[in-house]
Scaffold this active site. Sequence first.
Site, PDB file in Angstrom:
ATOM      1  N   GLU A  68      46.816  33.490  36.727  1.00 38.68           N
ATOM      2  CA  GLU A  68      46.200  34.498  37.602  1.00 38.68           C
ATOM      3  C   GLU A  68      44.797  34.073  38.011  1.00 38.68           C
ATOM      4  O   GLU A  68      44.141  33.319  37.281  1.00 38.68           O
ATOM      5  CB  GLU A  68      46.094  35.823  36.829  1.00 38.68           C
ATOM      6  CG  GLU A  68      47.164  36.835  37.155  1.00 38.68           C
ATOM      7  CD  GLU A  68      46.928  37.531  38.494  1.00 38.68           C
ATOM      8  OE1 GLU A  68      46.373  36.906  39.425  1.00 38.68           O
ATOM      9  OE2 GLU A  68      47.310  38.692  38.620  1.00 38.68           O
ATOM     10  N   ASP A  69      44.325  34.606  39.126  1.00 41.85           N
ATOM     11  CA  ASP A  69      42.936  34.341  39.509  1.00 41.85           C
ATOM     12  C   ASP A  69      41.979  35.173  38.664  1.00 41.85           C
ATOM     13  O   ASP A  69      41.044  34.662  38.062  1.00 41.85           O
ATOM     14  CB  ASP A  69      42.716  34.584  41.017  1.00 41.85           C
ATOM     15  CG  ASP A  69      43.217  35.941  41.518  1.00 41.85           C
ATOM     16  OD1 ASP A  69      43.735  36.734  40.708  1.00 41.85           O
ATOM     17  OD2 ASP A  69      43.084  36.210  42.730  1.00 41.85           O
ATOM     18  N   ASP A  97      41.282  42.375  36.782  1.00 40.13           N
ATOM     19  CA  ASP A  97      40.281  43.354  37.204  1.00 40.13           C
ATOM     20  C   ASP A  97      40.644  44.720  36.598  1.00 40.13           C
ATOM     21  O   ASP A  97      40.312  44.986  35.441  1.00 40.13           O
ATOM     22  CB  ASP A  97      40.284  43.350  38.744  1.00 40.13           C
ATOM     23  CG  ASP A  97      39.252  44.240  39.386  1.00 40.13           C
ATOM     24  OD1 ASP A  97      38.127  44.311  38.875  1.00 40.13           O
ATOM     25  OD2 ASP A  97      39.553  44.875  40.413  1.00 40.13           O
ATOM     26  N   PHE A 151      32.001  41.626  42.822  1.00 41.24           N
ATOM     27  CA  PHE A 151      33.142  41.166  43.608  1.00 41.24           C
ATOM     28  C   PHE A 151      32.904  39.709  43.960  1.00 41.24           C
ATOM     29  O   PHE A 151      31.917  39.364  44.607  1.00 41.24           O
ATOM     30  CB  PHE A 151      33.333  42.006  44.876  1.00 41.24           C
ATOM     31  CG  PHE A 151      34.652  41.727  45.523  1.00 41.24           C
ATOM     32  CD1 PHE A 151      35.803  42.355  45.078  1.00 41.24           C
ATOM     33  CD2 PHE A 151      34.761  40.801  46.544  1.00 41.24           C
ATOM     34  CE1 PHE A 151      37.039  42.077  45.651  1.00 41.24           C
ATOM     35  CE2 PHE A 151      35.992  40.510  47.122  1.00 41.24           C
ATOM     36  CZ  PHE A 151      37.128  41.152  46.669  1.00 41.24           C
ATOM     37  N   ARG A 171      38.817  31.652  50.325  1.00 43.11           N
ATOM     38  CA  ARG A 171      39.654  31.107  49.249  1.00 43.11           C
ATOM     39  C   ARG A 171      39.404  29.618  49.042  1.00 43.11           C
ATOM     40  O   ARG A 171      39.649  29.079  47.988  1.00 43.11           O
ATOM     41  CB  ARG A 171      41.143  31.287  49.584  1.00 43.11           C
ATOM     42  CG  ARG A 171      41.620  32.722  49.605  1.00 43.11           C
ATOM     43  CD  ARG A 171      43.152  32.747  49.675  1.00 43.11           C
ATOM     44  NE  ARG A 171      43.670  34.046  50.073  1.00 43.11           N
ATOM     45  CZ  ARG A 171      43.889  35.060  49.252  1.00 43.11           C
ATOM     46  NH1 ARG A 171      43.629  34.946  47.972  1.00 43.11           N
ATOM     47  NH2 ARG A 171      44.375  36.202  49.700  1.00 43.11           N
TER      48      ARG A 171
HETATM   49  P1  IMP Z   1      43.960  44.001  39.201  1.00 45.24           P
HETATM   50  O1  IMP Z   1      43.084  45.107  39.673  1.00 45.24           O
HETATM   51  O2  IMP Z   1      43.587  43.544  37.798  1.00 45.24           O
HETATM   52  O3  IMP Z   1      45.405  44.381  39.304  1.00 45.24           O
HETATM   53  O4  IMP Z   1      43.712  42.755  40.141  1.00 45.24           O
HETATM   54  C1  IMP Z   1      44.467  42.598  41.317  1.00 45.24           C
HETATM   55  C2  IMP Z   1      43.970  41.505  42.206  1.00 45.24           C
HETATM   56  O5  IMP Z   1      42.793  41.944  42.844  1.00 45.24           O
HETATM   57  C3  IMP Z   1      43.583  40.166  41.605  1.00 45.24           C
HETATM   58  O6  IMP Z   1      44.667  39.327  41.314  1.00 45.24           O
HETATM   59  C4  IMP Z   1      42.743  39.612  42.753  1.00 45.24           C
HETATM   60  O7  IMP Z   1      43.572  39.020  43.731  1.00 45.24           O
HETATM   61  C5  IMP Z   1      42.075  40.857  43.301  1.00 45.24           C
HETATM   62  N1  IMP Z   1      40.676  40.950  42.826  1.00 45.24           N
HETATM   63  C6  IMP Z   1      40.177  41.677  41.807  1.00 45.24           C
HETATM   64  N2  IMP Z   1      38.844  41.489  41.672  1.00 45.24           N
HETATM   65  C7  IMP Z   1      38.508  40.606  42.639  1.00 45.24           C
HETATM   66  C8  IMP Z   1      37.274  39.978  43.018  1.00 45.24           C
HETATM   67  O8  IMP Z   1      36.194  40.175  42.435  1.00 45.24           O
HETATM   68  N3  IMP Z   1      37.344  39.128  44.084  1.00 45.24           N
HETATM   69  C9  IMP Z   1      38.479  38.865  44.774  1.00 45.24           C
HETATM   70  N4  IMP Z   1      39.663  39.403  44.436  1.00 45.24           N
HETATM   71  C10 IMP Z   1      39.669  40.278  43.392  1.00 45.24           C
HETATM   72 MG    MG Z   2      43.275  38.905  46.410  1.00 50.49          MG
END
Ligand code: IMP
Ligand code: MG
Length: 193
Positions: A111-112, A115, A168, A181
């Site tokens: 995963e990247d 969050d 962010f 990206r």
């Molecule tokens: P989740 O909220 O943990 O489900 O994260 C969902 C997705 O939100 C991640 O896989 C990212 O693609 C995107 N995301 C969350 N935080 C950031 C950020 O700080 N920058 C860019 N994308 C983000």
């Molecule tokens: Mg994203």
Amino acid sequence: MTSTTSLSNASELRAKIQTLYSAEEIQQGVANLAKEILQDYKSEDGIFAVPVLKGAFMFASDLVKELNSIPLELEFIRVSSYGTGTESSGNITAHNITLPNLEGRDVLIIEDIVDTGRTADWLIKFFTNMCQARMVKIAAVVDKPCRRLESFKHIKPDYSCFEIDDKFIVGYGLDYQQEFRNLPYIGFIEDIN
Ligand code: IMP
Ligand code: MG
């Protein structure tokens, strides 16, 4: 239609990006993470790696090269939860999942960022319950634990290079409205929200 940043707006924003982790720091972080991963996965069973598109494409490419001492198969999965801007839509949409039988396999989700924890929770349940994988772990470039929703407080990436507070970030696969990206470093834009 997916919202994108206009080119003029993107170049204005690009000028405001402040580096948080350089390309060198990221490469070091990825190499350290690979060492940890290799301690947990056995070469007899190998790794079934699942990079989550789009955000993890760059990380996955670097990470799997560091995991070359162990058998590794790879299949991409595309999941989205973000609407536009910096806030999650709250729903997980999984696109075009084509996976082999993973029953009894050792899965590594790539995963990247973790969050709110919503995507990671969905993925762990999917690979554990639906696919019947034996082991499911998550490697993420960045962990943002302060953003975790109450119901996902237990979610924590098994491996992560960096832990950050409520910023962010963009670059190294991470986007803001589909832009940035391709930056080789990770940066943040003050007041982007
Ligand atoms: P989740 O909220 O943990 O489900 O994260 C969902 C997705 O939100 C991640 O896989 C990212 O693609 C995107 N995301 C969350 N935080 C950031 C950020 O700080 N920058 C860019 N994308 C983000
Ligand atoms: Mg994203």
